[in-house]
Scaffold this motif. Structure first.
Motif, PDB file in Angstrom:
ATOM      1  N   HIS A 478       4.977  -6.229  -7.641  1.00  0.00           N
ATOM      2  CA  HIS A 478       4.464  -5.017  -6.978  1.00  0.00           C
ATOM      3  C   HIS A 478       5.497  -3.888  -7.061  1.00  0.00           C
ATOM      4  CE1 HIS A 478       1.561  -2.915  -4.505  1.00  0.00           C
ATOM      5  NE2 HIS A 478       2.502  -2.566  -3.655  1.00  0.00           N
ATOM      6  N   ILE A 479       5.825  -3.499  -8.283  1.00  0.00           N
ATOM      7  CA  ILE A 479       6.842  -2.460  -8.470  1.00  0.00           C
ATOM      8  C   ILE A 479       6.391  -1.119  -7.893  1.00  0.00           C
ATOM      9  CG2 ILE A 479       6.114  -1.592 -10.743  1.00  0.00           C
ATOM     10  CD1 ILE A 479       9.160  -1.642 -11.475  1.00  0.00           C
ATOM     11  N   LEU A 480       5.111  -1.003  -7.568  1.00  0.00           N
ATOM     12  CA  LEU A 480       4.641   0.209  -6.901  1.00  0.00           C
ATOM     13  C   LEU A 480       5.370   0.421  -5.581  1.00  0.00           C
ATOM     14  CD1 LEU A 480       0.765  -0.051  -7.416  1.00  0.00           C
ATOM     15  CD2 LEU A 480       2.477   0.956  -8.907  1.00  0.00           C
ATOM     16  N   GLY A 481       5.933  -0.664  -5.028  1.00  0.00           N
ATOM     17  CA  GLY A 481       6.666  -0.560  -3.784  1.00  0.00           C
ATOM     18  C   GLY A 481       7.937   0.255  -3.888  1.00  0.00           C
ATOM     19  N   LEU A 482       8.404   0.527  -5.094  1.00  0.00           N
ATOM     20  CA  LEU A 482       9.549   1.423  -5.256  1.00  0.00           C
ATOM     21  C   LEU A 482       9.107   2.877  -5.230  1.00  0.00           C
ATOM     22  CD1 LEU A 482      11.638  -0.434  -7.992  1.00  0.00           C
ATOM     23  CD2 LEU A 482      11.612  -0.755  -5.510  1.00  0.00           C
ATOM     24  N   PHE A 483       7.809   3.116  -5.330  1.00  0.00           N
ATOM     25  CA  PHE A 483       7.234   4.454  -5.225  1.00  0.00           C
ATOM     26  C   PHE A 483       6.695   4.685  -3.809  1.00  0.00           C
ATOM     27  CE2 PHE A 483       7.134   3.338  -9.625  1.00  0.00           C
ATOM     28  CZ  PHE A 483       7.134   4.509 -10.368  1.00  0.00           C
ATOM     29  N   ARG A 484       5.878   3.741  -3.369  1.00  0.00           N
ATOM     30  CA  ARG A 484       5.269   3.846  -2.049  1.00  0.00           C
ATOM     31  C   ARG A 484       4.820   2.453  -1.633  1.00  0.00           C
ATOM     32  NH1 ARG A 484      -0.750   6.527  -3.335  1.00  0.00           N
ATOM     33  NH2 ARG A 484      -1.601   4.674  -4.341  1.00  0.00           N
ATOM     34  N   LEU A 485       4.792   2.215  -0.317  1.00  0.00           N
ATOM     35  CA  LEU A 485       4.316   0.942   0.213  1.00  0.00           C
ATOM     36  C   LEU A 485       3.252   1.202   1.274  1.00  0.00           C
ATOM     37  CD1 LEU A 485       7.485  -1.321   0.645  1.00  0.00           C
ATOM     38  CD2 LEU A 485       5.459  -1.847  -0.720  1.00  0.00           C
ATOM     39  N   TRP A 486       2.324   0.269   1.347  1.00  0.00           N
ATOM     40  CA  TRP A 486       1.255   0.344   2.331  1.00  0.00           C
ATOM     41  C   TRP A 486       1.755  -0.279   3.632  1.00  0.00           C
ATOM     42  CZ3 TRP A 486      -3.227   2.879   2.470  1.00  0.00           C
ATOM     43  CH2 TRP A 486      -4.240   2.478   3.343  1.00  0.00           C
ATOM     44  N   TRP A 487       2.007   0.566   4.639  1.00  0.00           N
ATOM     45  CA  TRP A 487       2.496   0.097   5.936  1.00  0.00           C
ATOM     46  C   TRP A 487       1.313  -0.112   6.876  1.00  0.00           C
ATOM     47  CZ3 TRP A 487       7.607   2.554   8.065  1.00  0.00           C
ATOM     48  CH2 TRP A 487       8.608   2.492   7.083  1.00  0.00           C
ATOM     49  N   ILE A 488       1.269  -1.289   7.500  1.00  0.00           N
ATOM     50  CA  ILE A 488       0.183  -1.632   8.426  1.00  0.00           C
ATOM     51  C   ILE A 488       0.773  -1.767   9.825  1.00  0.00           C
ATOM     52  CG2 ILE A 488      -1.651  -3.276   8.953  1.00  0.00           C
ATOM     53  CD1 ILE A 488      -1.344  -4.244   5.986  1.00  0.00           C
ATOM     54  N   PRO A 489       0.338  -0.957  10.775  1.00  0.00           N
ATOM     55  CA  PRO A 489       0.849  -1.086  12.149  1.00  0.00           C
ATOM     56  C   PRO A 489       0.556  -2.465  12.713  1.00  0.00           C
ATOM     57  CG  PRO A 489      -0.294   1.011  11.876  1.00  0.00           C
ATOM     58  CD  PRO A 489      -0.577   0.204  10.640  1.00  0.00           C
ATOM     59  N   GLU A 490       1.479  -2.965  13.499  1.00  0.00           N
ATOM     60  CA  GLU A 490       1.352  -4.279  14.118  1.00  0.00           C
ATOM     61  C   GLU A 490       0.056  -4.364  14.927  1.00  0.00           C
ATOM     62  OE1 GLU A 490       4.273  -5.553  17.224  1.00  0.00           O
ATOM     63  OE2 GLU A 490       5.021  -6.752  15.559  1.00  0.00           O
ATOM     64  N   GLY A 491      -0.692  -5.438  14.720  1.00  0.00           N
ATOM     65  CA  GLY A 491      -1.931  -5.642  15.449  1.00  0.00           C
ATOM     66  C   GLY A 491      -3.150  -5.018  14.804  1.00  0.00           C
ATOM     67  N   GLN A 492      -2.966  -4.286  13.692  1.00  0.00           N
ATOM     68  CA  GLN A 492      -4.079  -3.626  13.013  1.00  0.00           C
ATOM     69  C   GLN A 492      -4.515  -4.425  11.783  1.00  0.00           C
ATOM     70  OE1 GLN A 492      -5.681  -0.849  14.238  1.00  0.00           O
ATOM     71  NE2 GLN A 492      -4.323  -1.242  15.987  1.00  0.00           N
ATOM     72  N   THR A 493      -5.733  -4.201  11.341  1.00  0.00           N
ATOM     73  CA  THR A 493      -6.226  -4.820  10.120  1.00  0.00           C
ATOM     74  C   THR A 493      -5.642  -4.086   8.909  1.00  0.00           C
ATOM     75  OG1 THR A 493      -8.186  -3.416  10.243  1.00  0.00           O
ATOM     76  CG2 THR A 493      -8.344  -5.635  11.180  1.00  0.00           C
ATOM     77  N   PRO A 494      -5.600  -4.735   7.742  1.00  0.00           N
ATOM     78  CA  PRO A 494      -4.973  -4.117   6.577  1.00  0.00           C
ATOM     79  C   PRO A 494      -5.560  -2.769   6.177  1.00  0.00           C
ATOM     80  CG  PRO A 494      -5.292  -6.453   6.192  1.00  0.00           C
ATOM     81  CD  PRO A 494      -5.999  -6.135   7.472  1.00  0.00           C
ATOM     82  N   ASP A 495      -6.852  -2.545   6.446  1.00  0.00           N
ATOM     83  CA  ASP A 495      -7.448  -1.281   6.043  1.00  0.00           C
ATOM     84  C   ASP A 495      -7.022  -0.126   6.945  1.00  0.00           C
ATOM     85  OD1 ASP A 495      -8.837  -2.425   8.171  1.00  0.00           O
ATOM     86  OD2 ASP A 495     -10.696  -1.392   7.668  1.00  0.00           O
ATOM     87  N   ALA A 496      -6.307  -0.425   8.037  1.00  0.00           N
ATOM     88  CA  ALA A 496      -5.878   0.620   8.977  1.00  0.00           C
ATOM     89  C   ALA A 496      -4.431   1.023   8.729  1.00  0.00           C
ATOM     90  CB  ALA A 496      -6.045   0.133  10.407  1.00  0.00           C
ATOM     91  N   GLY A 497      -3.974   0.928   7.487  1.00  0.00           N
ATOM     92  CA  GLY A 497      -2.607   1.303   7.155  1.00  0.00           C
ATOM     93  C   GLY A 497      -2.532   2.652   6.478  1.00  0.00           C
ATOM     94  N   CYS A 498      -1.363   2.958   5.947  1.00  0.00           N
ATOM     95  CA  CYS A 498      -1.174   4.183   5.170  1.00  0.00           C
ATOM     96  C   CYS A 498       0.034   3.989   4.256  1.00  0.00           C
ATOM     97  CB  CYS A 498      -0.975   5.400   6.075  1.00  0.00           C
ATOM     98  SG  CYS A 498       0.568   5.399   6.987  1.00  0.00           S
ATOM     99  N   TYR A 499       0.152   4.857   3.267  1.00  0.00           N
ATOM    100  CA  TYR A 499       1.265   4.781   2.338  1.00  0.00           C
ATOM    101  C   TYR A 499       2.470   5.543   2.879  1.00  0.00           C
ATOM    102  CZ  TYR A 499      -1.478   2.714  -1.454  1.00  0.00           C
ATOM    103  OH  TYR A 499      -2.229   1.871  -2.226  1.00  0.00           O
TER     104      TYR A 499
END
Length: 711
Positions: A478-499
């Motif tokens: 997942h080398i995209l993680g050197l550009f941006r990562l999808w952060w998911i707030p604790e207790g939230q579902t994966p679709d409720a994250g952001c880059y």
């Protein structure tokens, strides 16, 4: 609290911290991020955005923050560039600037005219001067200093890291346009007649030597990062306790020199352990807990004997000196985990602080145990270095290609030892895509981009150096993680994250610098939802991408012709997240997903869809003469797929060890935890029977498949 609608001030604050307010989803739709997600992610960056007043205050802080410090947190200069650096100092003060280079020499750093009016900062009239870093700075890890003399003739010195990185990765391995192929192996599957129930360094060396004789240039292995040293051992190589240190389960104990020094009951006990452990090679799944109990006891028997040799003791001392406090901290974590468990949150509160008095006192009372865990790390590196040496001597141009996982366990060694570098209250994952329509949560804390800069990128650098030290190439998951990562707030579902964005010039530049020093090639796993500019940037830095045959499509969504594959890519028919080719062709993975309740459509509908995809690819092979019209067996199809890929323009090609064995079972079934034995499936044949490394090497099928893959 502010309402769910993101205000302009909140959006501006998020942007200043690299938190993306919107993204393009896998369907191509522009999707906005909720205010609650932005607030939670900003909280993980220690920014209070809970009220309009707090947001306005935080915005003010972002404007003043650069003026409150004499120099930036760190500077990353691309070789040949002349970046301007702003020096903040009391209005009217004098200063001089210089750099101390990595080799200890110094360089004057000149000031240039670039007037800007002073401003009041926390009640002090503060000015800004400009210096320029010379274009001819050598690549390396330097320090920038400024000595500031105020109107009272008091001098104070400020400093910050100055890292000069190459414009692109420039090594013989990275610049070699020769078409090469290699073997992709899950090392724990490599059980031989001498293994202690799990594949080890001797097995990896044997595979590399055999592969070299077949013309292979590398062996790509799963991440060999360290798991927590207590049971239950985490089976996933992609969820380690540390990415800086290595997995001692790969050790082959019988070749440790101290074995020859064992006497009396110790020798008898070691022989018993070896005999019992080799019997574990017949188990239907790989039991890391049982294997580790045997290996740990064996290592404890060998520890004192090994360091009686003055030559080895001196080499061990040099290793400890090089690895420094980070090795001490990791060994301390291992000793603490033995007493209190792998999850540091369950330890006594005083032990949560790696640099606290309680940890220091614990270490003083467990000196021998801390020394033992440092020694185990030395042995592991020693054996992996030997594997790389022997692979190259056998004729491999690259040798071992190691794999770097995306992150670490949220409550493991790195999380405990580097609390300032990793974000709390969020985890890394991925937004919904066509394969995971609910999104993914990988339960790993992300790097904090601001703290990486504050720390001069040292944790990132040291991790890369460890990953590059024992091989000739590095794959980055997942080398995209050197550009941006999808952060998911604790207790939230994966679709409720952001880059959250990272300084890609710094991340890729430092990667290129460390890979250049190691003489290595770098491959980035860039599959999934990839912004168009990402692959262009990787190509600019001379970093290869990843191509999987089933997912490579042309402009009209047809299977991609081999001549249209990216040149700078590692191409393969399958990966560790897909079943082996035989299993894929038989649609075993579809039936497995149905049995596990992972299908959202009827079984027959999914079988029909997957069969249509496979037939479309096979029809392409027939049309190009790569597959005979009458060929119908799985073996014929597998050979044809590899011949097709071997003719592609991709300069690297990987052949799965599972395909060489004729296996059909997946090593990992995404979307499951205990429902499937992920990362514990031993090597087998098409009938599910156990296959040893010796049997693979002696197999006519394996030789035929590598011959079909020859570039």
């Amino acid at each position: 609290m502010i309402d769910e609608h993101a205000t302009p001030d909140l959006l501006e604050l998020a942007a200043r911290y690299g938190v993306s307010r919107e993204f393009v989803d896998w369907r191509g739709r522009l999707t906005t991020v909720s205010a609650s997600t932005l607030i939670a992610v900003l909280r993980a960056l220690d920014v209070d955005a809970s009220t309009p007043d707090a947001i306005r205050s935080a915005l003010g802080d972002t404007e003043l923050a650069p003026w409150r410090r004499p120099l930036p947190a760190s500077i990353v200069q691309r070789a040949g560039d002349t970046p301007w650096i702003f020096v903040h100092l009391p209005h009217g003060a004098q200063f001089r600037a210089w750099a101390v280079l990595e080799d200890g020499s110094t360089r004057d750093i000149p000031q240039i005219d670039n007037w800007i009016d002073p401003r009041k900062v926390d009640g002090v009239l503060t000015g800004r001067a400009t210096i320029v870093v010379p274009a001819d700075m050598p690549r390396g890890w330097h320090e920038l200093f400024v000595a500031i003399t105020d109107v009272g003739a008091t001098e104070r010195i400020a400093r910050c890291p100055l890292i000069t990185v190459p414009e692109r990765l420039n090594t013989a391995a990275a610049n070699d346009e020769t078409k090469r192929f290699g073997i992709m192996a899950q090392s724990y599957q490599l059980r031989s007649n001498t293994s202690w129930g799990i594949g080890d360094t001797r097995d990896l060396g044997a595979l590399a030597g055999w592969g070299a004789r077949q013309g292979a240039s590398f062996v790509l292995v799963n991440p060999l990062h360290a798991p927590a040293p207590v049971e239950p051992i985490e089976p996933s190589p992609y969820l380690p306790t540390s990415r800086r240190f290595r997995d001692p389960l790969v050790l082959h104990l019988d070749v440790i020199p101290a074995v020859q020094l064992l006497e009396g009951p110790d020798a008898e006990r070691f022989a018993t352990l070896s005999r019992r452990a080799t019997a574990l090679n017949a188990t239907p799944t790989i039991d890391r807990d049982v294997v580790w109990r045997a290996k740990r006891e064996g290592l404890e028997l060998l520890f004192d004997y090994d360091l009686k040799d003055p030559v080895r003791k001196r080499a061990f001392g040099m290793f400890c000196e090089r690895e420094g406090q980070e090795l001490v901290d990791f060994a301390t974590y291992c000793a603490l985990a033995e007493e209190f468990g792998a999850d540091w949150r369950a330890w006594p509160q005083a032990l949560h602080d790696v640099s606290g008095q309680a940890v220091s006192e614990f270490r003083d009372t467990r000196v021998d145990r801390v020394e033992f865990w440092r020694w185990v790390q030395w042995l592991t590196e020693e054996q992996l270095l030997e594997v790389q040496r022997s692979a190259c001597e056998a004729g491999m141009s690259l040798g071992i290609m190691h794999d770097l996982a995306v992150g670490v366990h949220p409550y493991g060694a790195d999380s405990w030892a580097m609390p300032e570098a990793l974000a709390r209250g969020v985890s890394v994952g991925a937004p919904p895509d066509m394969f995971n329509q609910l999104g993914q949560n990988w339960s790993q804390p992300p790097w904090r981009p601001d703290r990486l800069a504050e720390l001069g990128y040292k944790p990132y650098r040291d991790m890369l150096r460890a990953a590059l030290r024992c091989g000739g190439a590095l794959r980055i998951d997942h080398i995209l993680g050197l550009f941006r990562l999808w952060w998911i707030p604790e207790g939230q579902t994966p679709d409720a994250g952001c880059y959250v964005r990272y300084d890609v010039e710094a991340m890729l530049g430092i990667l290129a610098l460390e890979a250049e020093r190691a003489g290595a090639l770098v491959v980035g796993e860039d599959m999934g939802v990839v912004p168009p500019e990402t692959r262009d940037t990787l190509a600019h830095f001379n970093i290869d991408g990843t191509s999987v045959l089933w997912f490579e499509r042309g402009m009209s969504d047809e299977p991609l012709a081999p001549e249209h594959y990216r040149v700078h890519a590692l191409a393969s028919v399958t990966t560790h997240d897909l079943p082996p080719t035989a299993g894929y062709l038989k649609l075993d993975h579809v039936r497995l997903r149905h049995e596990l309740g992972l299908l959202e459509v009827a079984l027959e509908d999914e079988i029909q869809r997957e069969r249509a995809t496979i037939e479309e690819v096979l029809d392409t092979l027939r049309a190009r003469g790569a597959l005979a019209p009458a060929a119908s067996s799985v073996e014929e199809h597998t050979l044809a797929l590899h011949r097709y890929l071997a003719s592609s323009s991709a300069r690297l090609m990987g052949v799965s060890l599972a395909d060489l064995a004729g296996d059909t079972r997946s090593v990992n079934q995404p979307g499951t935890h205990r429902e499937y034995p992920n990362w514990c499936v031993p090597l087998g044949n098409g009938s599910g029977e156990r296959v040893t490394l010796e049997q693979v090497i002696a197999s006519e099928w394996a030789v035929s498949l590598l011959e079909a893959s020859r570039r």
